[in-house]
Write an enzyme that holds these catalytic residues in place. Structure first.
Site, PDB file in Angstrom:
ATOM      1  N   GLY A 202       0.832  -1.210   0.000  1.00 16.83           N
ATOM      2  CA  GLY A 202       0.000   0.000   0.000  1.00 16.83           C
ATOM      3  C   GLY A 202       0.862   1.255   0.000  1.00 16.83           C
ATOM      4  O   GLY A 202       0.694   2.147  -0.834  1.00 16.83           O
TER       5      GLY A 202
ATOM      6  N   GLN B 193       3.626 -10.852  17.320  1.00 13.62           N
ATOM      7  CA  GLN B 193       4.460 -11.220  16.178  1.00 13.62           C
ATOM      8  C   GLN B 193       5.179 -10.026  15.559  1.00 13.62           C
ATOM      9  O   GLN B 193       6.216 -10.160  14.941  1.00 13.62           O
ATOM     10  CB  GLN B 193       3.607 -11.897  15.099  1.00 13.62           C
ATOM     11  CG  GLN B 193       3.012 -13.190  15.579  1.00 13.62           C
ATOM     12  CD  GLN B 193       1.879 -13.664  14.683  1.00 13.62           C
ATOM     13  OE1 GLN B 193       2.101 -14.234  13.637  1.00 13.62           O
ATOM     14  NE2 GLN B 193       0.649 -13.429  15.089  1.00 13.62           N
TER      15      GLN B 193
ATOM     16  N   ASP C 286       4.884 -10.156   6.521  1.00  7.05           N
ATOM     17  CA  ASP C 286       4.220 -11.239   5.784  1.00  7.05           C
ATOM     18  C   ASP C 286       5.110 -11.985   4.799  1.00  7.05           C
ATOM     19  O   ASP C 286       4.800 -13.089   4.403  1.00  7.05           O
ATOM     20  CB  ASP C 286       3.028 -10.677   5.000  1.00  7.05           C
ATOM     21  CG  ASP C 286       1.871 -10.375   5.923  1.00  7.05           C
ATOM     22  OD1 ASP C 286       1.870 -10.924   7.031  1.00  7.05           O
ATOM     23  OD2 ASP C 286       0.998  -9.598   5.528  1.00  7.05           O
TER      24      ASP C 286
ATOM     25  N   SER D 245       7.657  -5.489   6.081  1.00  7.09           N
ATOM     26  CA  SER D 245       6.381  -6.188   6.248  1.00  7.09           C
ATOM     27  C   SER D 245       6.674  -7.551   6.841  1.00  7.09           C
ATOM     28  O   SER D 245       7.644  -8.197   6.436  1.00  7.09           O
ATOM     29  CB  SER D 245       5.721  -6.369   4.873  1.00  7.09           C
ATOM     30  OG  SER D 245       4.861  -7.474   4.881  1.00  7.09           O
TER      31      SER D 245
HETATM   32  P1  ADP Z   1       0.989  -1.141   3.873  1.00  9.23           P
HETATM   33  O1  ADP Z   1       2.021  -0.205   3.346  1.00  9.23           O
HETATM   34  O2  ADP Z   1       1.497  -1.875   5.076  1.00  9.23           O
HETATM   35  O3  ADP Z   1       0.429  -2.010   2.798  1.00  9.23           O
HETATM   36  P2  ADP Z   1      -1.450   0.482   3.862  1.00  9.23           P
HETATM   37  O4  ADP Z   1      -2.045  -0.242   2.735  1.00  9.23           O
HETATM   38  O5  ADP Z   1      -2.312   0.798   5.033  1.00  9.23           O
HETATM   39  O6  ADP Z   1      -0.171  -0.240   4.484  1.00  9.23           O
HETATM   40  O7  ADP Z   1      -0.853   1.853   3.296  1.00  9.23           O
HETATM   41  C1  ADP Z   1      -0.259   2.824   4.124  1.00  9.23           C
HETATM   42  C2  ADP Z   1      -0.559   4.216   3.618  1.00  9.23           C
HETATM   43  O8  ADP Z   1      -0.094   4.364   2.279  1.00  9.23           O
HETATM   44  C3  ADP Z   1      -2.046   4.560   3.544  1.00  9.23           C
HETATM   45  O9  ADP Z   1      -2.573   5.042   4.765  1.00  9.23           O
HETATM   46  C4  ADP Z   1      -2.078   5.661   2.494  1.00  9.23           C
HETATM   47  O10 ADP Z   1      -1.721   6.894   3.055  1.00  9.23           O
HETATM   48  C5  ADP Z   1      -0.973   5.225   1.550  1.00  9.23           C
HETATM   49  N1  ADP Z   1      -1.572   4.497   0.412  1.00  9.23           N
HETATM   50  C6  ADP Z   1      -1.855   3.180   0.330  1.00  9.23           C
HETATM   51  N2  ADP Z   1      -2.395   2.852  -0.858  1.00  9.23           N
HETATM   52  C7  ADP Z   1      -2.471   4.015  -1.541  1.00  9.23           C
HETATM   53  C8  ADP Z   1      -2.942   4.377  -2.858  1.00  9.23           C
HETATM   54  N3  ADP Z   1      -3.458   3.461  -3.695  1.00  9.23           N
HETATM   55  N4  ADP Z   1      -2.864   5.677  -3.229  1.00  9.23           N
HETATM   56  C9  ADP Z   1      -2.327   6.595  -2.388  1.00  9.23           C
HETATM   57  N5  ADP Z   1      -1.885   6.316  -1.159  1.00  9.23           N
HETATM   58  C10 ADP Z   1      -1.939   5.058  -0.729  1.00  9.23           C
END
Ligand code: ADP
Length: 752
Positions: free
Chosen positions: A117, A298, A163, A161
């Site tokens: 994300g 974890q 995972d 991460s």
């Molecule tokens: P991870 O990085 O662990 O997968 P998240 O999916 O919660 O965690 O993403 C963390 C942050 O990255 C989100 O709160 C948002 O601010 C940003 N983010 C995630 N996906 C997008 C996207 N498609 N477009 C813009 N910002 C994003």
């Protein structure tokens, strides 16, 4: 990297680093490495606090960082610069504000440490960058000339991460630490479960990826594992599970542990929850079954040595990519593959990662499993073999082979794990495993006995060596007696799990066959030593455990010095190999590392004394110096202690600590257990294949560039250091780690 690699137009003056999304142990090591590498390349690093929230808020959330700002964070879990989820950043307005906050600080390069994300979000910002700046100019917030000076926002991602589900890297930062937490918990549950003859169902994280579940099950000898990628294949799996558990009980298993990944499901896509598994066991068998959901434990805790080293390597390389402008065209991901740091296009990796989640949703499990790679599939098959409650019936008609297992040399964590896997796999293939007690002297004295499936029950997690081991090279008087044991016991092949001295012993036997034809049996050597000093392999089993022991001890030693200005001289093992010293220095943030490869000279000591006193004059309060035990015969640890103590004057006092045998003892780390198991299975396969061949050959098993390979034992000497040191001529780890350790301790900048 050469200067020619640099693209001056895209070389950033400033870069920003942030951690985002779910936290993971090791993120701090990555941040530290990014900051210190940037400083060493004259790029000004900025810390962006609280992920994208800080990037959007600006102000105090985005601050210039110096070397000392990232001192003392290596051992901390989570991320010291904070992480947050930002809804604002998902909007274009939010990203425009973020772009403003970056461009006005001259930040044109980013290192983002997070999950898919976070990396997707960063990529969006980077691809929208020119338009966002144009909008800022149009709104009168930015001068055109300023926008023109910052045409691109370079981006490099590092996956933080737990995972381990990301394409583009074999391991993500945080996974190994999570595996440590799960393994500790499973080991603890094993002992309570076996006291009460209980069953435990343990739920571990992993919505789309069974890595943690599978590897922790493999590392702890769990009875069964459910992962998202491999739903039970038959409709009657509940019955099979019950049957396996009750068969295990009949064969003397006192405990049953079933590991369930959060995202496990059956063939119809219905969740296999921990409660569901508990009910199956409780109702069908009347088993006293408890459920434990490990949850956020974890994620927590201090990062493992592996994660600290991995994160440091990734951070270092990420900045070099940015400095050379290699992410100007396309955002890059820095990861590790086959033990080499690699870069690949970021969004390609993110998209492939997401496609596995898509396949799982569509119940295309086989394809999802294949996309996880051959190591994952192999681990799954090994797991299935090793937990079976009994051996397979012998192969049709063929005479079973008698394969003896012996240790050689000193102790290494993982020896029992390797023996357990070998014994069960030999039995599974329909052959007979024999144990040699007490190393090569046991082989000479006929101390050999047959083992069965349950003889090795519970050995997966035990440190030490149940079979016994000894430093001993068979001499001319021993060889005839060893030949006699081989004949009497009808030994077809010898599996040697041991250290450098074990290899020397194996070689002696191999060479003795000219005079004693009975000795002409294949010997397969499996490298097990904390020193990482064996040829034909890039790492040895036991070294990771020792590295973790060093890391934990040095962390404690550092904490003991909170109230004083103090320098510690810590001596670590490793004989004539500096692996533990160098990797230990990197994992603990040592000032200086002395290795046998480099030796110690008077000139170097003089420089180091001067550097150290300068640093303490500048306000430093704590220092760690790591010396490999074989670094130099004259400049010993007490010598260094006395030298630094005298020269430190009133600036600091010095303590020495010789870590000693804590490095060899202790239960093997998850990584060492997994590798011991993997190596053992492959060694048995190799042994059986060579026994079936026309000219059986003795071999050394090793991991070279991520692949298990076998090198003829006859090449042992030729692969050693040409200068006569007891270590291989080729040591890939040295080239990988030396420049990073130097940069992290500021030695390449003459920085104070
Ligand atoms: P991870 O990085 O662990 O997968 P998240 O999916 O919660 O965690 O993403 C963390 C942050 O990255 C989100 O709160 C948002 O601010 C940003 N983010 C995630 N996906 C997008 C996207 N498609 N477009 C813009 N910002 C994003």
């Amino acid at each position: 990297m050469t200067d020619a690699d640099h693209n001056p137009s895209t070389r950033p003056d400033c870069l920003g680093v942030l951690t985002s999304g779910g936290d993971a142990a090791g993120m701090n090591a990555a941040v530290r490495a990014v900051v210190r590498t940037a400083l060493s390349l004259d790029i000004q690093p900025y810390l962006i606090h609280e992920g994208y929230v800080g990037m959007v808020n600006g102000g105090e959330a985005i601050v210039k960082a110096g070397s000392a700002d990232v001192g003392g964070i290596l051992h901390q879990g989570g991320t010291s610069i904070g992480t947050a989820r930002s809804e604002e950043f998902r909007t274009r307005d939010g990203r425009r504000t973020a772009a403003y906050n970056l461009v006005t600080r001259d930040i044109t390069a980013l290192v983002v440490i997070g999950g898919d994300g976070s990396l997707t979000g960063a990529n969006l910002l980077s691809s929208e960058w020119p338009q966002l700046l144009a909008e800022l100019v149009e709104a009168g917030q930015l001068e055109q000339e300023e926008a023109d000076r910052h045409p691109v926002l370079q981006l490099v991602g590092i996956v933080g991460s737990i995972d381990n589900d990301m394409f583009g890297t074999d391991m993500t930062v945080g996974t190994d630490s999570a595996l440590h937490r799960i393994t500790e918990a499973l080991d603890a549950l094993h002992s309570t479960a076996s006291s009460h003859q209980r069953s435990f169902v343990i739920e571990v994280m992993g919505r789309n990826c069974g890595y943690l579940a599978l590897m922790s099950a493999l590392a702890t000898g769990a009875q069964w594992v459910f992962i998202p990628e491999r739903p039970p294949q038959t409709a009657s799996w509940e019955e099979t599970l019950r049957r396996t558990v009750s068969k295990g009980r009949e064969h003397g298993r006192r405990q049953n542990i079933v590991v369930v990944a959060e995202g496990a499901r059956d063939r119809y896509g219905v969740s296999i929850t921990s409660e569901r598994v508990r009910d199956i066991l409780a109702e069908g068998l009347g088993e006293d079954t408890r459920v434990t959901i490990l949850g956020h434990v974890q994620r927590g805790g201090s990062p493992s040595a592996f994660d600290r080293v991995l994160a440091s390597r990734c951070g270092y390389h990420a900045v070099h990519e940015l400095a050379a402008g290699r992410a100007a065209e396309e955002a890059q991901l820095v990861g590790i593959r086959e033990n080499r740091i690699v870069t690949s296009p970021l969004m390609d990796a993110v998209e492939r990662t997401r496609s596995v989640a898509g396949l799982l949703k569509e119940k295309r499990y086989d394809e999802a499993m294949q996309l996880r790679g051959s190591g994952f599939v192999e681990a799954y098959e090994t797991m299935r073999t090793l937990v079976r409650g009994r051996p397979r019936t012998p192969r049709d008609g063929a005479e079973p082979r008698r394969i003896a297992i012996v240790h050689g040399g000193g102790l290494a964590p993982g020896m029992n794990t390797g023996v357990r896997a070998s014994v069960r796999y030999i039995l599974d293939q329909g052959h007979i495993p024999l144990a040699v007690k007490g190393g090569f002297p046991g082989l000479r004295d006929g101390e050999v006995e047959e083992l069965n499936w349950m003889s090795v029950h519970g050995w997966v997690s035990h440190g030490g060596a149940e079979l016994g081991t000894k430093r001993f090279t068979p001499g001319p008087d021993d060889l005839p007696r060893i030949a006699q044991t081989i004949t009497e016991q009808r030994i077809d092949g010898l599996l040697m799990l041991g250290t450098f001295d074990g290899y020397v012993a194996a070689e002696a036997l191999h060479q003795g066959r000219e005079h004693h034809p009975e000795l002409d049996i294949p010997i397969v050597c499996l490298p097990m030593t904390i020193s990482n000093d064996i040829p034909a392999t890039e790492f040895t089993i036991g070294a990771d455990t020792a590295l973790n022991a060093i890391t934990e001890d040095v962390d404690k030693i550092k904490q003991s010095a909170v109230a004083s200005t103090r320098v510690f001289v810590v001596e670590v093992m490793g004989k004539e190999s500096g692996y533990l010293a160098l990797a230990g220095g990197l994992a603990t943030g040592a000032e200086f590392v002395y290795t046998p490869e480099e030796g110690i000279t008077l000139d170097r000591l003089k420089d180091d004394v001067e550097r150290l006193t300068e640093r303490f004059r500048g306000g430093q309060r704590l220092g760690v110096i790591i010396r490999g035990e074989g670094a130099d015969d004259v400049y010993t640890t007490p010598f260094l202690w006395a030298l630094f103590e005298k020269e430190g004057g009133g600036l600091f006092d010095v303590r020495q600590s010789i870590l000693g045998h804590v490095q060899q003892g202790g239960d093997p780390s998850p990584f060492d257990r997994i590798q011991a198991t993997r190596f053992a299975v492959r060694c048995v396969d190799h042994m059986l294949a060579t026994l079936d061949s026309d000219a059986p050959e003795s071999a050394m098993c090793g991991l070279l560039q991520g692949r298990i390979t076998f090198t003829p034992l006859a090449r042992f000497r030729e692969l050693l250091d040409p200068g006569g040191a007891r270590r291989p001529a080729e040591q890939a780890w040295y080239d990988h780690l030396r420049p990073i350790a130097t940069t992290m301790s500021g030695l390449d900048r003459g920085q104070l």
